[in-house]
Enzyme design. Structure first.
Site, PDB file in Angstrom:
ATOM      1  N   HIS A   1       0.892  -1.142   0.083  1.00 37.03           N
ATOM      2  CA  HIS A   1      -0.105  -0.020   0.097  1.00 37.03           C
ATOM      3  C   HIS A   1       1.002   1.215  -0.029  1.00 37.03           C
ATOM      4  O   HIS A   1       1.965   1.238   0.575  1.00 37.03           O
ATOM      5  CB  HIS A   1      -0.948  -0.149   1.360  1.00 37.03           C
TER       6      HIS A   1
ATOM      7  N   GLU B   1      -3.017   8.731   7.201  1.00 37.27           N
ATOM      8  CA  GLU B   1      -2.862   7.397   7.372  1.00 37.27           C
ATOM      9  C   GLU B   1      -1.620   7.305   8.449  1.00 37.27           C
ATOM     10  O   GLU B   1      -1.604   6.347   9.218  1.00 37.27           O
ATOM     11  CB  GLU B   1      -2.317   6.593   5.890  1.00 37.27           C
TER      12      GLU B   1
END
Ligand code: IDP
Ligand code: MG
Length: 142
Positions: free
Chosen positions: A120, A131
């Site tokens: 990712h 994130e």
């Protein structure tokens, strides 16, 4: 160009294949500095929270199941234009497409298909911030 931070996650498929070292080394060789590093396992709940923008997508349940299927390693990478450059190094979402259009990308080298795609990476400076904060506390970043 500004120095940025971005998040990568080595996904369960790449961990299972023993590709962690090669993937981290690739980013080091590309000139990024690792400023945060953590191994953990998502629960279905935390994987769903991390990928909440995809809640309505048909592949959401499959994604949550996959991401919580084994341990992962998250790293915060720092460097010039990091968000864009890291996305370029990982290649397109679909590993098969990556093998056609970006054969030296990480997904081409270590991914299997569109779901099991090895890694990712944050897709914008805003999502990178969100994130990184989801996974790391300030004390864990150097
Ligand atoms: P990205 O990881 O390249 O940013 P996104 O569209 O944000 O791609 O999707 C997030 C993750 O969801 C992908 O990396 C992949 O693991 C999974 N995914 C995306 N599309 C599909 C699909 O069509 N089938 C199964 N899994 C998918
Ligand atoms: Mg994405």
């Amino acid at each position: 160009m500004a120095v940025e931070r971005t998040l990568i996650i080595v996904k369960p498929d790449a961990m299972e294949k023993g590709a962690l070292g090669k993937i981290l080394d690739r980013f080091i060789q590309e000139g990024f500095k690792i400023v945060g590093l953590k191994m953990f396992r998502f629960t279905p709940r935390t994987a769903g929270e991390f990928y909440k923008v995809h809640r309505e997508r048909p592949f959401f349940n499959e994604l949550v199941e996959f991401m919580s299927s084994g341990p992962v390693v998250a790293a915060v990478l720092e460097g010039e234009d990091a968000v864009r450059r890291v996305r370029e190094i990982i290649g397109p979402t679909d590993s098969e497409e990556a093998r056609r259009v970006a054969p030296n990308s990480i997904r081409a080298l270590f991914g299997t298909d569109k779901g099991k795609n090895a890694v990712h990476a944050s897709d914008s400076p805003e999502s990178a911030k969100e994130e990184i904060c989801f996974i790391f506390s300030g004390l864990e970043l150097v």
